[in-house]
Structures are given as structure tokens and as C-alpha cells.
Write an enzyme that holds these catalytic residues in place. Sequence first.
Site, short mmCIF file in Angstrom:
data_model
loop_
_atom_site.label_atom_id
_atom_site.label_comp_id
_atom_site.label_asym_id
_atom_site.label_seq_id
_atom_site.Cartn_x
_atom_site.Cartn_y
_atom_site.Cartn_z
N CYS B 35 0.97 -0.95 0.38
CA CYS B 35 0.14 0.19 -0.25
C CYS B 35 0.47 1.17 0.03
O CYS B 35 0.22 2.21 -0.38
CB CYS B 35 -1.30 -0.33 1.33
N CYS B 105 -2.41 9.05 6.29
CA CYS B 105 -1.47 9.06 7.16
C CYS B 105 -2.38 9.25 8.55
O CYS B 105 -1.52 8.46 9.66
CB CYS B 105 -0.40 10.47 6.72
#
Lengths: 393, 274
Positions: B35, B105
Site C-alpha cells: 500500500c 496518514c
Amino acid sequence: MKTIYLDNNATTQVAEKVLDAMLPYFRDLYGNPSSMHTFGGQVGRKIRAAREQAAALIGAQPEEIIFTSCGTESDNAAIRSALMAHPDRRHILTSRVEHPAVKSLCANLSRQGYRITELPVDKDGILDMAQYERALTPDTAIVSLMWANNETGVLFPVEKAAELAAERGILFHTDAVQAVGKIPINMKANAIDMLSISGHKLHAPKGIGILYVRKGTKFSPFLIGGHQEKERRGGTENTPSIIGLGRACELAAANMDTENRMVLLLRDKLEAEILARIPNSRVNGTRLYRLPNTTNISFEFVEGEAILLLMDDYGICASSGSACTSGSLQPSHVLRAMGVPFTMAHGSIRFSLSIYNTEEEIHFVIEKLPSIIERLRSMSPYWNVGDQACSAQ
Amino acid sequence: MWEYTDKVKEHFLNPRNVGEVENPDGIAEVGSIACGDALKLSFKLDENKRIKDIKFKTFGCASAIATSSALTEMVKGMTLEEAMKVTNQDIAAYLGGLPQEKMHCSVMGKQAMEKAIENYKGGPPTEPATQIICECFGVTEREIEQAVRENNLSTVEEVTNYTKAGGGCGGCHDAIRQIIERVRAGAAPVARPKLSNIQKIKMIEETIDREIRPSLKKDGGDIELVDVIGNRVLVATRGACATCKAADITLKHFVELKLRDFVSPELVIEEVTT
């Protein structure tokens, strides 16, 4: 801080001599080349000279050169013109690793009902020519294959491919924006029908390009307007940029051999030292058929954007095929097409050199890069010191 | 190039708490190398059950490293209940905001914290049975639901920015749209549009200038906005307010109420000394 520019496949510095050639046409000689008066007409003569300079670089005839606004326009004009020339044909043959200027256009045309074949490449980025030949059909309107890949520098055998297409009466276009000025090209000796050039990749300014169209090729203009470029591209000429591009082509033709030998030496030194000093790094794409200025190196278990930003701290400019830099969430389509494993694809860095790079700069990068990679690896949950034992190729 | 705040850059260049805690009480790994980002978090508690030590190892871009570093700084000293309450927005706000495309994130940080706490509590380290919606990035229905709820997301693009779901082949876009509709139909109607951090800070500043400062100045006082972390508005008192015994009452009953009225009902005012 000094900038060390190793991103010349993105864009290049305008050569001093190119800028000098251009400046008068901004300031004093601003006439319209189409005008009847001497003031404009003298600019027209300079454009003719630029056309000759550009033609000479690729072994073309001046009337085969159409000035455009960029490589993307040239690609669009070529492919759309071919479709207009053969309205009965609905198939476009291209590859998986093309620049977005071709790739996105084809995706768009596919939504309009055209059938697109994107040829795969192997792990080295090489086309299977037997598969290519099988994909040429009576329904194929145009083949569009890039001459040199912008990310890896890998060269496609476009001259051979064009021959095979010509034998079947199929038009052949190549996006050669990365190849022109870096490798010798002679249009007299090949069967390529159309070829795209971008000024800012060979030390001319941004916003100027060329579409080469072989004499006798049916052509429908992309921009319709005035009679400029023999009615093949409407719009008042970008005179300073055309004159600059002509000069850049002249410089490239004169210096290509010596300059490329120098660039090649620096690139090979950079590549060899990086591979030797940094474990678990490898080159993406074949090293046999490649531009002299490009190397694409993956560093396992670290991410490209982080590498770029740490290099940026030293003034080193390069680019990455990682997901985080592309604005999408997946690594570059070129690396994916080559089947580069994820552990490597996210940590890929492209260094692309030019004649302006020095040995000193290359030394600086070789010196700084190992500690950058080491630092990121020390933060990476996937990196164990023991992994070094299974060092890559 | 991404527009990172100075604080993101600073945490990326000088990350805090890198590594792995020895004999950790809780540990978690989220994300994967496929990913493009992954985070391994481990923590140790002190005798008062507060987080004494917490460390991270992150594979990812600058903002993945910076959010990991920020998370560890934020939760150090917290109880696990407090740490559970840290949202991805708090993490982003701590860093002065993140580009929309990088919000995932902060979500990764939040998920790692939750998972590490689950691990400490002896809970199953695996996800409870939940369907994978995005095959490309392995994002589950539960993760998408949570991101939509906590960040008030309304489009597929936003969900992609926050969770990565839908950022690959695009085959799950319809499924994501359905989840958004379902969650938003069930969610309590929000009276106001969700504010971005920048919008929130701007509105707080405007409200202070227009509604609050003039009144304080009449008494020779003033306040200065120091930071906004999630819904916590950190201010420093100035002038007469700095020495006034009733200043905290003014802050709670006047400043906070005004900010809640004009900006967001969730805001909490806190006085800091600078």
C-alpha cells in the site's frame, strides 16, 4: 545552497546560446511573421531558419516540421489526425508504459468507442515484438509507441516497429520527446510517419514543441485557424520559442556525440557507485537499450517521497515513481507494467542528467545518498540489518 | 510538490521516538508495503497506567513519518482512555494540518494507536469480522464507516484521501458511495458544515477580533491565540487579563461561549502561558 539538478527528463535548463537567440524577438523584433512589411517578414525568415535547424537534427525536410505548443499537443494532433485519415478504422495500438499525453488520450478515445490495445512489457521494460506484430490488424488506424521511456530511459525498437506497420499500411507515430537530442535520429532512414518533440527537454524553453509529419502523410489539423504552418496548425507563431528551439536543435546536432559521451560517463559512475554503496538497490529497466542520461534505481523498504525530500535538503533534485509523489495512491504505471515488486516500486528514484552536470555534483550525490537511505531504513519496520545478506542484483 | 507545514517538515526531518519499545505492553502494525505506507507502534505503561514510553517505525512518505512522530509525542503521558480519544484530526491539527490527499496518514496513526491498545487489553489482534471493500488497499467496511463518521466525509474522493479506499482500480467506488449514504443517513444531522483546520483557525481569529477583543480591551485586557489542536483552543492572556484573578472565569464564560456560538459548539478554551 547549490542546486544539483538531476531531473532533466522533467525539464532542462534553457541553454545560454538559446536564450541569446530568443531575446531580440521579445524586445525589438516583435513583428508578426505573417505580415507583409519588412519588420514582420524578417521574423518569418528566422522561423524558416529554425525549421531548417530542427529538420537537420532528425534528418527531415523542413516542410515536414510543424511547430506546436508542446509534446502533448504534438501527440494529440498525431493520433487524432490518424483517426480522421482512416475513419473506418477503430483500433489504436500502443503500450502500457506511454506518457500520459498518449495514455490518457487513448483512455479518452476508448470511451468514445475506439478499441485500444496496450502492449505489455517484460520486467526489463522491453516489448515483445512477436506480440506487437500479432496486434497489428486491418482495423488498426495508428500505432503510437514512445521512442524512449521518460521514467526508465528504456528505448523501444520504434524503427523496426514502424517498418512492420508500414508493410501493413498502418500509420506509425512515436513520442520521441525524451529521445530527440540524446540519440541520433534519421527520418530519411526509417518508416516513422509522425514524431513528437518537446522543446524544453532539449534546452529550449517550455511551451514549444514539434510534430514531424512525413511528406505524403494525410494530415488533419488539431488547431484550426489561420494559415500558419501551412494550415496544419493555426495560431500566431510563438516566434521567440520557435527561434530558440531551432538554435537548441542546432546545438544538439553539433554536440550530441561528445556531450552524450560525457553524460553517459557521469550516469554510469553515479549508477555504479550507488549500487555498490547501497545494499538492496537495483536498476529498473534494461541497461542495454537505454538513454545515456537516465537511471532509475529502487531502494528496497523505503519510500520515494521521503528520499526526495531528504535529498532536497541537500539541494539535490530528482524524481520518484512512488505513489506518494504521483498524486495517486499507486506507484508509477511504468514500474507496475514492468512488474517491479512493491518493496522496490515505492522506493524508486529517477536520476536524469544533462550536459550541465559535473563530476563534482555526481560525487556529492554519491556521498550523501547512502546515509539518506540508511536513515530512512532505520525507521522502516521492514528493514532488518540481516536483510543485507540477500543483497539485490 | 506537497505543501507541508513547517511542523510536518520538522517532524519528518527530526522524528521523535523512532524505534521499538523493549518488552512492550501493547504493540500493533497497520498498513502494508504494497500500500505504500505502514506503521509499527509499541508502548509501555508506567505504574499509574499512563503511557511511559511509545515508539514507532514507519515505512512511508514524509507525512506518514511526521504523523507517526506527532502521535507518539501527543499520547505520551496519557492514560489509554485518553489516548483512545485522540482522533486523526487531532493528529493532523497538531502538525498544523495536512494536505487533503495525505489525511490517510493521520488515519493510519489513529488506527495503530487503537490496535495497540486492543493488543494490550488482550483483545484479538485481528480485525473483527468485517468485509474488505477496497481490494487494492485492503480497506474494510468498518474502517471506511469510521472515517466517514469521524471526519464527516461526503464524497468518494474524500474517503480515498482519508483511507486510500478507492484509490486503485476504482472498482469499489459504488460500494463506498453506499457506505457514505448509509453512515450519513444514520449520523445525527450536523447543524454546521464541517470546518477544515484552516477555516476553523481563521474563524476563531475573526471571532476574537470582532466579538471578544473589543470587550476585553475596554478593561485593559487582551488574549492571544496560541494554537488550535482539534477542538482545543489554546490562548494566552495579555494585559490586565494576565494578572486578573477572574480571567479564567472570563475565558470560560465569555470567550468560550462566544467561540462556541460563532465557530463550533465543540470548542474548549484552555489557557497556556507563553
